[in-house]
Design a protein around this motif. Structure first.
Motif, short mmCIF file in Angstrom:
data_model
loop_
_atom_site.label_atom_id
_atom_site.label_comp_id
_atom_site.label_asym_id
_atom_site.label_seq_id
_atom_site.Cartn_x
_atom_site.Cartn_y
_atom_site.Cartn_z
N VAL A 1 7.62 50.23 45.29
CA VAL A 1 6.45 50.08 46.15
C VAL A 1 5.17 50.24 45.34
CG1 VAL A 1 5.16 51.13 48.06
CG2 VAL A 1 7.62 50.76 48.26
N GLU A 2 5.14 51.21 44.44
CA GLU A 2 3.96 51.39 43.59
C GLU A 2 3.72 50.15 42.74
OE1 GLU A 2 2.05 54.67 40.48
OE2 GLU A 2 4.21 54.71 40.92
N GLY A 3 4.79 49.57 42.21
CA GLY A 3 4.65 48.36 41.43
C GLY A 3 4.11 47.21 42.26
N CYS A 4 4.58 47.09 43.50
CA CYS A 4 4.08 46.05 44.39
C CYS A 4 2.59 46.25 44.67
CB CYS A 4 4.86 46.06 45.70
SG CYS A 4 4.32 44.80 46.88
N HIS A 5 2.20 47.49 44.91
CA HIS A 5 0.79 47.81 45.15
C HIS A 5 -0.06 47.35 43.97
CE1 HIS A 5 -2.82 50.34 44.82
NE2 HIS A 5 -2.80 50.39 46.15
N ASP A 6 0.37 47.71 42.76
CA ASP A 6 -0.42 47.37 41.58
C ASP A 6 -0.41 45.87 41.31
OD1 ASP A 6 -0.93 50.04 41.36
OD2 ASP A 6 0.47 50.40 39.71
N MET A 7 0.73 45.22 41.55
CA MET A 7 0.81 43.77 41.37
C MET A 7 -0.15 43.06 42.33
SD MET A 7 4.10 41.23 41.89
CE MET A 7 4.20 41.55 43.67
N CYS A 8 -0.13 43.47 43.59
CA CYS A 8 -0.99 42.84 44.58
C CYS A 8 -2.47 43.14 44.31
CB CYS A 8 -0.61 43.32 45.98
SG CYS A 8 1.02 42.77 46.53
N GLY B 1 2.84 44.04 53.51
CA GLY B 1 2.63 45.48 53.68
C GLY B 1 1.41 45.95 52.90
N TYR B 2 1.18 45.36 51.74
CA TYR B 2 -0.03 45.69 50.96
C TYR B 2 -1.26 45.26 51.73
CZ TYR B 2 -3.68 45.33 47.41
OH TYR B 2 -4.86 45.45 46.71
N GLU B 3 -1.22 44.06 52.27
CA GLU B 3 -2.37 43.54 53.00
C GLU B 3 -2.65 44.37 54.25
OE1 GLU B 3 -1.04 39.58 53.57
OE2 GLU B 3 -1.48 38.96 51.50
N ALA B 4 -1.60 44.88 54.89
CA ALA B 4 -1.77 45.65 56.12
C ALA B 4 -2.33 47.04 55.86
CB ALA B 4 -0.43 45.76 56.85
N THR B 5 -2.19 47.54 54.64
CA THR B 5 -2.60 48.92 54.33
C THR B 5 -3.75 48.99 53.34
OG1 THR B 5 -0.97 49.07 52.54
CG2 THR B 5 -0.25 49.73 54.74
N SER B 6 -4.30 47.87 52.94
CA SER B 6 -5.28 47.84 51.85
C SER B 6 -6.59 48.54 52.18
CB SER B 6 -5.57 46.39 51.44
OG SER B 6 -6.08 45.65 52.54
N LYS B 7 -6.87 48.75 53.46
CA LYS B 7 -8.14 49.37 53.84
C LYS B 7 -8.06 50.89 53.94
CE LYS B 7 -9.95 45.29 56.23
NZ LYS B 7 -10.50 44.76 57.51
N LEU B 8 -6.90 51.47 53.71
CA LEU B 8 -6.79 52.93 53.73
C LEU B 8 -7.57 53.52 52.56
CD1 LEU B 8 -3.02 53.37 54.69
CD2 LEU B 8 -5.04 53.64 56.16
N THR C 1 -7.33 56.23 50.31
CA THR C 1 -6.86 56.67 48.99
C THR C 1 -5.60 55.92 48.58
OG1 THR C 1 -5.40 58.43 49.82
CG2 THR C 1 -7.74 58.97 49.53
N ARG C 2 -5.36 55.92 47.28
CA ARG C 2 -4.16 55.29 46.75
C ARG C 2 -2.91 55.96 47.32
NH1 ARG C 2 -2.27 52.51 42.15
NH2 ARG C 2 -0.26 53.28 41.37
N ALA C 3 -2.94 57.30 47.41
CA ALA C 3 -1.79 58.02 47.94
C ALA C 3 -1.49 57.61 49.38
CB ALA C 3 -2.03 59.53 47.86
N ASP C 4 -2.53 57.46 50.19
CA ASP C 4 -2.34 57.02 51.58
C ASP C 4 -1.78 55.61 51.63
OD1 ASP C 4 -3.28 59.42 52.58
OD2 ASP C 4 -5.32 58.70 52.92
N ARG C 5 -2.30 54.74 50.77
CA ARG C 5 -1.82 53.35 50.77
C ARG C 5 -0.35 53.29 50.34
NH1 ARG C 5 -6.96 52.64 48.47
NH2 ARG C 5 -6.08 52.45 46.36
N LEU C 6 0.02 54.07 49.33
CA LEU C 6 1.40 54.03 48.86
C LEU C 6 2.37 54.55 49.93
CD1 LEU C 6 1.00 55.18 45.15
CD2 LEU C 6 1.50 52.88 45.99
N ARG C 7 2.00 55.64 50.56
CA ARG C 7 2.87 56.18 51.61
C ARG C 7 3.01 55.18 52.76
NH1 ARG C 7 3.40 62.14 54.21
NH2 ARG C 7 4.36 61.55 56.19
N ALA C 8 1.89 54.57 53.14
CA ALA C 8 1.94 53.59 54.22
C ALA C 8 2.76 52.37 53.82
CB ALA C 8 0.52 53.16 54.59
N MET C 9 2.66 51.96 52.56
CA MET C 9 3.46 50.82 52.10
C MET C 9 4.95 51.15 52.05
SD MET C 9 1.25 48.92 49.10
CE MET C 9 2.60 47.77 48.79
N GLU C 10 5.27 52.40 51.72
CA GLU C 10 6.69 52.82 51.75
C GLU C 10 7.26 52.67 53.15
OE1 GLU C 10 6.04 56.06 48.15
OE2 GLU C 10 6.19 56.72 50.23
#
Length: 216
Positions: free
Chosen positions: A114-121, A145-152, A154-163
């Protein structure tokens, strides 16, 4: 195959210990499993992550779960294009032939995929963006999932939401398989989504009535 080698000694020794204890104490049960075949009640789709020990989490015994693991516990959408589809094949086998009653998608905290997907996107992981990256192409499943959570914030919040999005997207994609949809609509199969927080050992289950994950 000239490049294959014998098992590391520590694994061979662990096997011998299991054979002398757990197996020796349950020979009749293992003979039953061998002779009668498998009849698991549930299928688990979990991440490959070595920290996610699903049989231990649920206290499962041999023969209880049909388990499929892949990067970030993702299920692709139904796409019968004739190519290789390990996850789709596992779902088909579990639902159509084993006729499992429950299909559980298990996400988890600190997921590297998921972290890799976040960074790739986000455009900061060029290796994953390359067409030659199997991981990158697989993680495209999670791009919504990245697009749905991109406005959160912090990075930590985005990663948890993407998980947790990895679980929800997989559940949605499961319903694109005709045999899954049919089994669900006829009450022969139920779908479940959970997210495991590794550090505190917590389990959060998706509640469709409130649209959130809540701790068990």
């Amino acid at each position: 195959m000239k490049h294959a080698r014998r098992l590391p000694s520590y694994l061979a020794n662990r096997f011998k210990g299991w054979q002398a204890t757990t197996f020796a104490e349950n020979k009749s049960w293992f003979r039953h499993l061998a002779q009668e075949g498998q009849h698991p009640r549930s299928m688990i789709i979990a991440c490959c992550d070595s920290r996610v020990h699903v049989t231990a989490i649920f206290g499962a015994d041999q023969g209880e779960f049909f388990i499929h693991r892949n990067i970030a516990n993702l299920v692709p959408p139904f796409s019968p294009d004739g190519d290789f589809h390990g996850t789709s094949a596992a779902v088909e086998y579990a639902v159509r032939y084993l006729k499992v009653a429950h299909l559980i998608v298990v996400g988890h905290s600190n997921c590297g995929g998921v972290e890799g997907c976040h960074d790739m996107c986000a455009g900061v992981a060029p290796d994953l963006e390359a067409q030659s990256s199997f991981v990158g192409r697989w993680m495209e499943i999670l791009r919504p999932g990245y697009e749905a959570t991109s406005k959160l914030d912090t990075r930590a919040d985005r990663l948890r939401a993407m998980e947790q999005q990895s679980v929800l997207i997989s559940l949605e994609n499961l319903m694109s398989f005709p045999f899954v949809e049919s089994a669900v609509l006829t009450d022969n199969l139920t779908l479940h989504g959970v997210w495991h927080d590794i550090g505190p050992g917590a389990l959060h289950v998706y509640d469709p009535e409130i649209g959130e994950f809540s701790e068990v």
